[in-house]
Design a protein around this motif. Structure first.
Motif, mmCIF file in Angstrom:
data_model
loop_
_atom_site.group_PDB
_atom_site.id
_atom_site.type_symbol
_atom_site.label_atom_id
_atom_site.label_comp_id
_atom_site.label_asym_id
_atom_site.label_seq_id
_atom_site.Cartn_x
_atom_site.Cartn_y
_atom_site.Cartn_z
ATOM 1 N N GLU A 142 53.783 -6.505 41.864
ATOM 2 C CA GLU A 142 53.957 -5.307 41.047
ATOM 3 C C GLU A 142 52.957 -4.230 41.452
ATOM 4 O O GLU A 142 51.996 -4.479 42.182
ATOM 5 C CB GLU A 142 53.810 -5.640 39.562
ATOM 6 N N GLU A 196 51.259 -2.246 37.307
ATOM 7 C CA GLU A 196 50.006 -1.655 37.758
ATOM 8 C C GLU A 196 49.392 -2.487 38.871
ATOM 9 O O GLU A 196 49.647 -3.682 38.991
ATOM 10 C CB GLU A 196 48.990 -1.593 36.606
ATOM 11 N N ASN A 198 45.612 -3.796 40.229
ATOM 12 C CA ASN A 198 44.409 -4.244 39.553
ATOM 13 C C ASN A 198 43.244 -4.130 40.533
ATOM 14 O O ASN A 198 43.446 -3.832 41.707
ATOM 15 C CB ASN A 198 44.569 -5.711 39.122
ATOM 16 N N ASP A 221 43.361 -1.345 34.967
ATOM 17 C CA ASP A 221 44.171 -2.448 34.441
ATOM 18 C C ASP A 221 43.317 -3.721 34.434
ATOM 19 O O ASP A 221 42.229 -3.705 33.876
ATOM 20 C CB ASP A 221 45.479 -2.610 35.227
ATOM 21 N N ASP A 222 43.802 -4.793 35.044
ATOM 22 C CA ASP A 222 43.050 -6.046 34.986
ATOM 23 C C ASP A 222 41.929 -6.068 36.035
ATOM 24 O O ASP A 222 42.017 -5.431 37.085
ATOM 25 C CB ASP A 222 43.979 -7.227 35.244
ATOM 26 N N GLU A 225 43.799 -10.466 38.531
ATOM 27 C CA GLU A 225 45.112 -10.938 38.079
ATOM 28 C C GLU A 225 45.667 -11.901 39.113
ATOM 29 O O GLU A 225 45.639 -11.648 40.326
ATOM 30 C CB GLU A 225 46.086 -9.792 37.840
#
Ligand SMILES: [Ca+2]
Ligand SMILES: [Ca+2]
Ligand SMILES: [Ca+2]
Ligand SMILES: [Ca+2]
Length: 438
Positions: A142, A196, A198, A221-222, A225
């Motif tokens: 993603e 998103e 990361n 974001d993270d 991940e």
């Protein structure tokens, strides 16, 4: 034939050197007797292949894909994602399934960052591999649109349904390379909701990959991940990401030991920010292998009130959900509205851990470890201290990364090779005080 769009140029960073365009560069590049490594600067875009040696300063101009090749990054290298006008176009480094990265910053931290020192100002670092995922087919990572992928293969993972455990282990025994003493700052560009990049994105990354001493510093974001795969990581630092410090999905089955996450109370945060977030998949499927991180010696720190100063509630120190499985040992989860939030048939084991100062906002329970129809097995729950006192033991941000109180006071037997809870022992607590941590 793959397009070869590598653009490398030595630019003027010192009045002593004139601009020179180079066909290639290596760690050993020199002009005459002058070692130019400290001032070397190149700009890279599109596909890189074969053997690439980066040092000095490397600018990423848009998405850079390593395809059928190896990327060696010298200690002390700074990689800068150039600013782009839209998040979709954001610069990022993608190690595709046919690429290997060797980034060992032991002798000088390797830093990835954006041109601007602001969260989400560039994409991030993406590693893709062929290790097991629980989805029926390989997935595209993603955060990258088809147009931005530009025909490059951004799939990851091997679907292993029907395989035996031995077969899955063999599939997982692959390597995407090495990340040691690597810091990724201000990454996480979002192309749409739930889509998103990361700071560190691991898709189908295998168990033979080396990942230790890595920090995600801020980001949109993270911090880390994991989509499937079985990469094992040690000594991770997640500092003030916007969503989850450690996010697991699609059948990740690796082990993480010695990791710490902190938050920045002034941030607004995502709509679902957890310290640990773990799904089997978004559809709560029963596809195997079940997502099952083995988490040892984690310290997940929220705030003394479980809320940010902007009054946007954090969610859970750990949210295990959607049929995931987990093992959480020797860990400290502190300062979220919920400690462990455990839903949707998820199963886990909690050993020798401390949940404290996880206070109530509008949630049903401060330290909820059992909820709904789950079937968790907390075999050693009696060795875990579960407390709900909001006693201000931790001074949210300024107290640094150390455990907020003396864990030796809780002398439950250790079930792993460590005898303490959290990421730091009272005598071996220096691993984040080194210069690689910002
Ligand atoms: Ca994410
Ligand atoms: Ca997330
Ligand atoms: Ca997630
Ligand atoms: Ca989340």
């Amino acid at each position: 034939m793959k397009k070869f769009l590598l653009k490398q140029s030595l630019v003027l960073l010192s009045v002593l050197f004139a601009s020179v365009t180079m066909i290639s560069c290596s760690n050993d590049s020199e002009l005459g007797s002058v070692d130019t490594r400290a001032t070397q600067s190149i700009t890279v875009s599109g596909v890189i292949t074969g053997t690439n040696n980066w040092s000095g300063t490397v600018y990423l101009d848009g998405k850079v894909f390593l395809v059928n090749g190896t990327l060696n990054i010298a200690a002390g290298t700074t990689i800068i994602g150039k600013a782009k006008s839209t998040a979709v176009e954001s610069s990022a480094l993608i190690i595709t399934k046919t690429g290997t990265i060797n980034a060992d910053g032991t002798n000088g931290t390797i830093i990835f960052k954006g041109e601007a020192d602001t969260e989400g100002s560039w994409g991030g670092l993406v590693l893709l591999g062929t290790a097991a995922i629980n989805q029926p087919t390989a997935k595209e990572i993603e955060g990258i649109t088809p147009a931005q992928a530009a025909g490059n293969d951004i799939t990851y993972g091997t679907s292993v349904q029907g395989k035996t455990p031995a077969e899955i282990i063999a599939i997982n025994n692959v390597s995407s390379g090495t990340l040691k003493y690597v810091r990724v700052e201000n990454a996480g560009a979002s192309i749409s909701d739930a889509n998103e990049l990361n700071a560190f994105t691991f898709g189908g990354v295998g168990a033979l990959t080396t990942v230790d001493h890595c920090q995600a510093y801020h980001g949109a974001d993270d911090a880390f991940e994991f989509f499937g795969g079985a990469v094992n990581c040690t000594y991770l630092v997640a500092t003030a990401c916007d969503d989850d410090a450690f996010d697991f999905d699609f059948g990740y089955t690796g082990t993480i030991q010695f990791a710490v996450a902190t938050i920045e109370p002034s941030f607004a945060y995502s709509k679902d920010p957890n310290g640990i977030e773990c799904d089997n998949d978004g559809a709560s499927s029963l596809l195997t292998p079940f997502t099952h991180p083995v988490l040892r010696n984690l310290t997940i720190v929220g705030t003394s009130t479980g809320k940010t100063s902007a009054n946007v509630a954090l969610k859970s120190a750990a949210n295990f959900r959607r049929n995931c499985q987990f093992t959480l040992e020797n860990s400290v989860l502190y300062g979220f509205p919920k400690g462990i939030y455990f839903t949707d048939e998820s199963q886990g084991q909690l050993d020798n851990s401390v949940l404290t100062n996880n206070v109530i906002s509008s949630e049903p329970s401060g330290n909820e470890i059992v909820s709904g129809t789950n079937s968790g097995t907390f075999a050693n729950l009696t060795n875990s201290l579960v407390a709900s006192t909001a006693n201000g033991l931790f001074n949210a941000w300024g107290a640094g990364y150390k455990n907020p109180f003396d864990l030796a006071a809780f002398s439950a037997p250790a079930l792993t090779s460590t005898t303490y809870k959290g990421a730091f022992s009272s005598t071996e607590d220096t691993w984040t005080s080194a210069t690689w941590v910002r």
